[in-house]
Design a protein around this motif. Structure first.
Motif, short mmCIF file in Angstrom:
data_model
loop_
_atom_site.label_atom_id
_atom_site.label_comp_id
_atom_site.label_asym_id
_atom_site.label_seq_id
_atom_site.Cartn_x
_atom_site.Cartn_y
_atom_site.Cartn_z
N TYR A 151 -1.89 -1.07 2.97
CA TYR A 151 -3.15 -0.89 2.71
C TYR A 151 -3.74 -1.04 4.36
O TYR A 151 -4.71 -0.26 4.48
CB TYR A 151 -4.01 -1.80 1.87
N ASP A 152 -3.01 -1.81 5.28
CA ASP A 152 -3.31 -1.63 6.54
C ASP A 152 -2.99 -0.29 7.22
O ASP A 152 -3.91 0.35 7.94
CB ASP A 152 -2.71 -2.60 7.45
N ARG A 153 -1.95 0.21 6.52
CA ARG A 153 -1.55 1.73 7.11
C ARG A 153 -2.81 2.47 6.44
O ARG A 153 -3.04 3.64 7.18
CB ARG A 153 -0.11 1.91 6.79
N VAL A 154 -3.15 2.40 5.22
CA VAL A 154 -4.18 3.28 4.74
C VAL A 154 -5.38 3.25 5.54
O VAL A 154 -6.06 4.33 5.92
CB VAL A 154 -4.52 2.93 3.19
N ASP A 155 -5.85 2.03 5.88
CA ASP A 155 -7.14 2.00 6.76
C ASP A 155 -6.77 2.56 8.04
O ASP A 155 -8.02 3.00 8.59
CB ASP A 155 -7.42 0.39 7.04
N GLU A 156 -5.48 2.16 8.83
CA GLU A 156 -5.63 3.24 10.23
C GLU A 156 -5.24 4.50 10.25
O GLU A 156 -5.37 5.18 11.16
CB GLU A 156 -4.38 2.44 10.90
#
Length: 568
Positions: free
Chosen positions: A370-375
């Motif tokens: 989900y960090d990659r989704v946010d970025e």
């Protein structure tokens, strides 16, 4: 004629000249186990366990493996794939993992795919399994010879007399392809007993697309996750590097594929995940805090669920405790929703956590998903249906109309036709239909195998490794132990009708489990009743199912692989 250098096959053919006609059970028991021809198809975790325990009983099985090494599906993984079951549970009972530097880290709790392969290879070497494996040998078909289908159908005892090798007149003929290309050759071998360890993840399942919107309409590259994960890691990275990639699906393979593409391309070429419904995927950091597997593998938690053939008292107990199970599941569900940003990203599953845990529709998220989704390196697109156009995918978002997702590469993570590998191995359409037809086993919820290992109407044959659980490897080992005991006569099977009644009990349970899961049930999944299933196997083998020291430990401590190490 035998292939040059195939000494192990010469052993099999020489044994064909032995007199295998015996007139009494006593004579059969006296025969040297090494003179019984046992074939095992597949050298994945289940095939290795089947071979190891057959060797322990004195048999000298031949293992046919189409790949160049052991490991099965673990030889066909993405570079980033990790075990999603704790290593302490995903192990053989008498062969521990090497101690990690930090057992609480992702590295120690969820080993990498290459570490899993190393573990399986070390197991095969330790117990003399490798020397029994013939690599590069693909079994194309299996035919039973010695009795007609009509005669087999009329038998009142499995294999005619209830014993693994029958009366000595029946045998399996395996058609095996060696090598490939110009060096390819095909031969037929004869065996007294066949053990299928071919798994359920060898044939891709492709979805149906709207008319005119299939893959042919797309100008880019379309491939299934099986093909993508089978590629050399460098080639797989090169395929997606600098390209717009869309991944169809939301299961474990889809999540891993999306994460790998995001790492390769970053925010410049974000990877789009297209899905209809989300699954319960737990962040590994949360999984390390919540010991869910430990909690669900004790006897007292199994009291909360119905079990096949449980009887009136246990059925009443499960019914009375079902509210407690619901409360525990809801608390766990709320914790996961609070700890993992699934609401913010539209990834709340359609089924509840209780349903997902019963059917084992659970998985571990890639680190930092989900960090990659946010970025912005991962984009999530939920839709009702999906099709292709020249420039990518066309999503039907219901009332919002259609939307095009541009892509140059589309990877379909849409699952597998899990019955096809088993169906296709039999030359007999009757055997093929019986063993894996959707008309049997609780409407397709459970494969119609007695003890999940032998079909009442298919002689001298066993299946190891089809049934799924939270930790597949040690239930596979228990099946392998049961089959080895069957081979040496320690397991005595009931009549065919009684075996079919045992299959029917699991079929009824499978129908209940599928209804309770709202359809989200993994076929032949014993995850919620693993200890109950192992109890059945233990009793058959003449061992006590109670493996703990003391009453409290028996009911409160989790069951795991080491509890069954004493059964050989």
């Amino acid at each position: 004629m035998l292939a040059d250098g195939a000494s192990i096959y010469q052993e099999c053919v020489i044994q064909e000249t032995l007199d295998t006609t015996h007139t009494s059970s006593k004579q059969r028991k006296k025969m040297d186990a090494t003179k019984k021809r046992v074939a095992i198809v597949g050298a994945g975790p289940s095939g290795l366990a089947a071979c190891k325990h057959a060797l322990a009983k004195g048999f000298r099985p031949v293992v046919f493996e189409s790949a160049a090494g052991v490991g099965g599906v673990w030889r066909r993984t993405l570079a980033s794939t990790r075990l999603q079951t704790p290593a302490s549970a995903y192990r053989f009972s008498d062969f521990p993992w090497p101690a990690p530097a930090d057992a609480a880290s992702a590295e120690g709790l969820f080993p990498r795919h290459d570490q899993v392969l190393e573990y399986l290879d070390a197991y095969a070497r330790r117990f003399g399994v490798l020397e029994r494996v013939r690599f590069g040998c693909k079994v194309l078909g299996a035919s039973y010879v010695g009795a007609t289908e009509r005669e087999v159908a009329a038998w009142e005892r499995w294999s005619g007399n209830g014993e693994a090798f029958g009366d000595g007149t029946g045998e399996w003929h395996l058609t095996v392809r060696h090598g490939d290309g110009e060096s390819e050759s095909t031969q037929t071998y004869r065996f007294d007993f066949l053990i299928l360890c071919i798994g359920r993840y060898g044939v891709p399942k492709l979805p149906a697309f709207p008319h005119g919107r299939g893959p042919d309409a797309f100008r880019g590259r379309v491939l299934h996750s099986m093909e993508y994960s089978s590629m050399v890691h460098e080639d797989a990275a090169e395929l997606v590097r600098g390209k717009r990639v869309a991944v169809v699906g939301a299961g474990k393979s889809a999540m891993d594929t999306v994460a790998q593409c995001a790492v390769a391309n970053g925010v410049r070429y974000p990877c789009t995940m297209v899905y209809r419904s989300a699954h319960w995927m737990v962040d590994p950091k949360v999984a390390r805090r919540v010991k869910f597997f430990t909690f669900t593998s004790s006897r007292w938690t199994e009291l909360m669920v119905h079990k096949p053939g449980e009887g009136f008292v246990l059925s009443l107990v499960a019914t009375m405790l079902s509210p407690l199970r619901w409360v525990i599941s809801k608390v766990t569900e709320a914790y996961y929703k609070r700890s993992i940003p699934m609401r913010e990203h539209g990834m709340v599953p359609d089924c509840g956590f209780e349903q997902a845990s019963l059917g084992w529709r659970l998985g571990i998220l890639p680190e930092g998903f989900y960090d990659r989704v946010d970025e912005g390196s991962v984009e999530l697109r939920r839709c009702g249906s999906v099709g292709f156009c020249a420039d990518g995918l066309v999503l039907d978002a219901g009332g919002e109309g259609e939307r095009v997702v541009g892509a140059e590469v589309v990877i379909l993570c849409t699952g597998f036709d899990i019955d096809r590998p088993l169906r296709d191995v039999f030359a007999s359409p009757w055997f093929s239909e019986m063993v894996a037809s959707g008309d049997h086993g609780g409407g397709g919820a459970v494969l119609p195998l007695y003890r999940h290992c032998v079909h009442p109407r298919i002689p001298q044959m066993a299946v190891v490794g089809y049934a799924e659980s939270g930790s597949s490897i040690y239930p596979y080992e228990m099946m392998a132990k049961w089959v080895a005991h069957l081979l040496d006569g320690a397991v005595r099977l009931p009549g065919v009708r009684d075996m079919e009644r045992g299959v029917a009990e699991w079929a009824r349970w499978g129908r209940w489990a599928r209804r309770s899961c709202g359809g989200f049930f993994l076929k032949s999944c014993v995850a919620s009743v693993t200890t109950w299933y192992h109890d059945q196997l233990c009793r058959d083998m003449g061992h006590s199912p109670r493996r703990k020291d003391g009453l409290l430990a028996e009911w409160l401590q989790p069951y795991g692989p080491t509890d069954y190490a004493g059964i050989q």
